[in-house]
Design a protein around this motif. Sequence first.
Motif, mmCIF file in Angstrom:
data_model
loop_
_atom_site.group_PDB
_atom_site.id
_atom_site.type_symbol
_atom_site.label_atom_id
_atom_site.label_comp_id
_atom_site.label_asym_id
_atom_site.label_seq_id
_atom_site.Cartn_x
_atom_site.Cartn_y
_atom_site.Cartn_z
ATOM 1 N N GLY A 248 13.354 41.274 47.410
ATOM 2 C CA GLY A 248 13.947 41.553 46.027
ATOM 3 C C GLY A 248 15.684 41.416 46.357
ATOM 4 N N SER A 249 16.277 41.913 45.217
ATOM 5 C CA SER A 249 17.841 41.935 45.510
ATOM 6 C C SER A 249 18.268 43.238 44.761
ATOM 7 N N ALA A 250 19.142 43.986 45.262
ATOM 8 C CA ALA A 250 20.001 45.042 44.785
ATOM 9 C C ALA A 250 21.177 44.702 44.215
ATOM 10 N N LEU A 251 21.732 44.851 43.008
ATOM 11 C CA LEU A 251 23.052 44.596 42.435
ATOM 12 C C LEU A 251 23.767 45.729 41.898
ATOM 13 N N LEU A 252 24.922 46.115 42.183
ATOM 14 C CA LEU A 252 25.766 47.244 41.933
ATOM 15 C C LEU A 252 27.127 46.479 41.294
ATOM 16 N N LEU A 253 27.384 47.130 39.976
ATOM 17 C CA LEU A 253 28.313 46.650 39.209
ATOM 18 C C LEU A 253 29.422 47.831 39.178
ATOM 19 N N LEU A 254 30.717 47.363 39.856
ATOM 20 C CA LEU A 254 31.632 48.484 39.620
ATOM 21 C C LEU A 254 32.803 48.070 38.720
ATOM 22 N N ASP A 255 33.257 49.091 38.014
ATOM 23 C CA ASP A 255 34.264 48.814 37.115
ATOM 24 C C ASP A 255 35.440 49.968 37.219
ATOM 25 N N LEU A 256 36.775 49.306 36.930
ATOM 26 C CA LEU A 256 37.793 50.162 37.103
ATOM 27 C C LEU A 256 38.410 50.866 35.928
ATOM 28 N N SER A 257 38.905 52.023 36.026
ATOM 29 C CA SER A 257 39.708 52.357 34.847
ATOM 30 C C SER A 257 41.024 52.086 34.579
ATOM 31 N N ALA A 258 41.400 51.419 33.359
ATOM 32 C CA ALA A 258 42.660 50.825 33.173
ATOM 33 C C ALA A 258 43.245 50.331 34.517
ATOM 34 N N ALA A 259 42.775 49.545 35.145
ATOM 35 C CA ALA A 259 43.130 48.663 36.372
ATOM 36 C C ALA A 259 44.531 48.171 36.315
ATOM 37 N N PHE A 260 44.784 47.371 35.185
ATOM 38 C CA PHE A 260 45.993 46.518 35.340
ATOM 39 C C PHE A 260 47.156 47.581 35.045
ATOM 40 N N ASP A 261 46.803 48.791 34.411
ATOM 41 C CA ASP A 261 47.921 49.777 34.371
ATOM 42 C C ASP A 261 48.260 50.484 35.387
ATOM 43 N N THR A 262 47.474 50.803 36.324
ATOM 44 C CA THR A 262 47.458 51.857 37.406
ATOM 45 C C THR A 262 48.208 51.131 38.580
ATOM 46 N N ILE A 263 48.504 49.862 38.656
ATOM 47 C CA ILE A 263 48.906 49.313 40.007
ATOM 48 C C ILE A 263 50.090 49.798 40.295
ATOM 49 N N ASP A 264 50.408 50.008 41.725
ATOM 50 C CA ASP A 264 51.365 50.648 42.200
ATOM 51 C C ASP A 264 52.410 49.336 42.595
ATOM 52 N N CYS A 265 53.618 49.424 42.187
ATOM 53 C CA CYS A 265 54.587 48.468 42.345
ATOM 54 C C CYS A 265 54.643 48.324 43.629
ATOM 55 N N ASP A 266 55.089 49.369 44.474
ATOM 56 C CA ASP A 266 55.410 49.052 45.858
ATOM 57 C C ASP A 266 54.181 48.623 46.802
ATOM 58 N N ILE A 267 53.037 48.887 46.419
ATOM 59 C CA ILE A 267 51.994 48.339 47.285
ATOM 60 C C ILE A 267 51.697 46.983 46.563
ATOM 61 N N LEU A 268 51.927 46.524 45.552
ATOM 62 C CA LEU A 268 51.818 45.321 45.007
ATOM 63 C C LEU A 268 52.765 44.347 45.810
ATOM 64 N N MET A 269 54.327 44.810 45.849
ATOM 65 C CA MET A 269 55.067 43.949 46.618
ATOM 66 C C MET A 269 54.845 43.751 48.111
ATOM 67 N N ASP A 270 54.297 44.839 48.549
ATOM 68 C CA ASP A 270 53.834 44.739 50.120
ATOM 69 C C ASP A 270 52.508 43.898 50.255
ATOM 70 N N THR A 271 51.548 43.837 49.286
ATOM 71 C CA THR A 271 50.656 42.731 49.481
ATOM 72 C C THR A 271 51.094 41.433 49.264
ATOM 73 N N LEU A 272 51.908 41.350 48.488
ATOM 74 C CA LEU A 272 52.296 39.812 48.113
ATOM 75 C C LEU A 272 53.214 39.298 49.317
ATOM 76 N N GLU A 273 53.976 40.159 50.006
ATOM 77 C CA GLU A 273 54.520 39.700 51.200
ATOM 78 C C GLU A 273 53.742 39.370 52.445
ATOM 79 N N ASN A 274 52.742 40.239 52.573
ATOM 80 C CA ASN A 274 52.089 40.548 53.898
ATOM 81 C C ASN A 274 50.867 39.702 53.773
ATOM 82 N N TYR A 275 50.156 39.460 52.447
ATOM 83 C CA TYR A 275 48.972 38.743 52.069
ATOM 84 C C TYR A 275 49.035 37.378 51.767
ATOM 85 N N VAL A 276 50.176 37.243 51.016
ATOM 86 C CA VAL A 276 50.477 35.956 50.056
ATOM 87 C C VAL A 276 51.594 35.237 50.863
ATOM 88 N N GLY A 277 52.385 35.845 51.389
ATOM 89 C CA GLY A 277 53.573 35.060 51.969
ATOM 90 C C GLY A 277 54.637 34.790 50.997
#
Length: 628
Positions: A248-277
């Motif tokens: 058989g197979s197990a499926l777990l569905l995760l959902d985030l609360s207000a995901a778009f609205d809680t993003i940290d701007c400093d972490i986002l910029m760090d991700t864009l630089e280090n993961y995206v270039g």
Amino acid sequence: MDFNACQDVKLAIKSSKENAFKSAIQSCNGDQQKIFRITDRLLGRTNQTILPNSDDPLSLATKFNNYFIKKIDDIRNGLNSTSSYSFGDFQSIVPDCFPSLSSFRPTDKAELEKLISNMNKTTCASDPIPTSFIVQHLPLFLDNIGCIVNLCLSTGVFPSTCKSSIVRPLLKKAGLDKDDLKNYRPVANLPFLSKIIEKVIAVRINEHLEKHSIMDKFQSAYRKSHSTETSLLFISEHIRRSIDRGGGSALLLLDLSAAFDTIDCDILMDTLENYVGLTGNTSKLLKSYISHRYQCVKIEQTTSKLSKLVCGVPQGSVLGPLLFCLYLLPLSHILKFHNMDYHIYADDTQLFMPFQSGDMQDTIDTFERCIGDIRHWMTSSKLKINDAKTELIFFRSPLSKLSTDDISIQIGNNVILPSDNVQNLGVVFDKHMTFEKQIGNVCKRTHFQLMNIRKIRTMLDDKSAALVIHALVTSRFDLYNSLLYGLSDKSLLRLRLTQNYAARILSNTSRYSSITPVLRALHWLPVRFRIRYKIVLFAYKCYHRIAPSYLCDLVIPYESVRLLRSTNKMLLTVPKYRLKTQGERSFSYAASFEWNRIPLQIKQANNIDLFKKLLKTHLFQKAFVVVH
């Protein structure tokens, strides 16, 4: 004489109505929301906005604005602000760097004209000029728009006047308490110029992502050729394979609360630089875009004061969803470290794992260890898992003796019990993969629409009625119908009856007349052939590598060890499975088997539009015996 004059007036009124509705419906260009509003208007229904009782619009707007701001603050304050996440052992699978993109190339008139023609033409209350006027006289505005866009790209500064959004509260679901603010979601609207600039930036970022294969392979949101249906085909493939092997197979569905609205701007910029270039001027422009943003709430014609947003990306924007997907890039490395099968669509994360009767506890332990690391990373990244919407389901054969009713998963302080049905990206999955409840939901929604269309059928000419029925009814048949491949005639009966009802309304045919001539005259494929059409269309895309890579990997071109007559027939390798009800309903089997059945001249179509035309003609001839 008076009777004849009266009849002439009635016919003139009817003709005038038909022409007016025909013009309105055809101007919608298939937009379901617009057609739905026109249908409501024909039925005499007014689309009233549901809001809490209040005599003062300004007071209500301010109350909503304060609530939406406080909700985000409460979520962020509830997270462990001192938590920091170090990849540790995961560091070995995190890429060192990507080729950097330090500047965006400028735009030109041709690109702007193409982008604007494909954009939604809604007007924001803060727009100085209606969007419709700009589109109608676009050549007059292109030079000025191009100058503004290129100035943003070269200076790395996003216009401050384009960073304020106007929010309208929308009740999440009919029947909820309208006086409880938590039952409302904020729907943001941004200036049209902002969306144009964002679209140009998004095109350049996507080019960089595709060129260097940066985006996670299993992230399907907001990507070309990807959709919720391709995501669900991939997930159902793995589920059916697991059941076919006797487990058989197990499926777990995760959902985030207000995901778009809680993003940290400093972490986002760090991700864009280090993961995206994204470095240099591109990083500067994106930082300008996400910082110093404001919002206000509008009720009727009254708006609250602007409030500053300290985090998040605008969900109603063009660029915000793309940035959110990039924000989640580190999550994929955690999932890969735990050897977890997964798929992500925006903020919906789906974890799935096969199991056998003797290793259920190992599966549960792996889930819990993986989720522990996910929660740790999300807390550090200012994201919160919505435990109330987290769902667990175990898939197995109806003949399996394996019991999973007493098995649960611990997530933090919450115990998640398995369900018999879960809603995954708009589709109801049941534990035996029969999709009976999903079919019931589709038939219920389409039957409601057909009852409404029937009431106004006399006011519509045949072409307008066909457009309305396609937008509100038959399009729902085709959505996700690839998941129904291999179902019995009994399981598809309700869909067939609903399609027949739609055909009778469109053709004004009696319920006692044979439906086959009606479907043939309308050139409608029966339900089972519509499913085959969708499967073969996906097979064509996979064969030519224009489908998502995770689907392309499931179909393998047939290669003979020696030269045979079948060598140049563009065949696919049909995998062998045990069960007709599971393995032979998987996408890998269905796509290969159905692809091999179609004539070679159809497979050789040099573009997808020609392929669709030839395929439909072929299936139509198979469905109906054409008498010459």
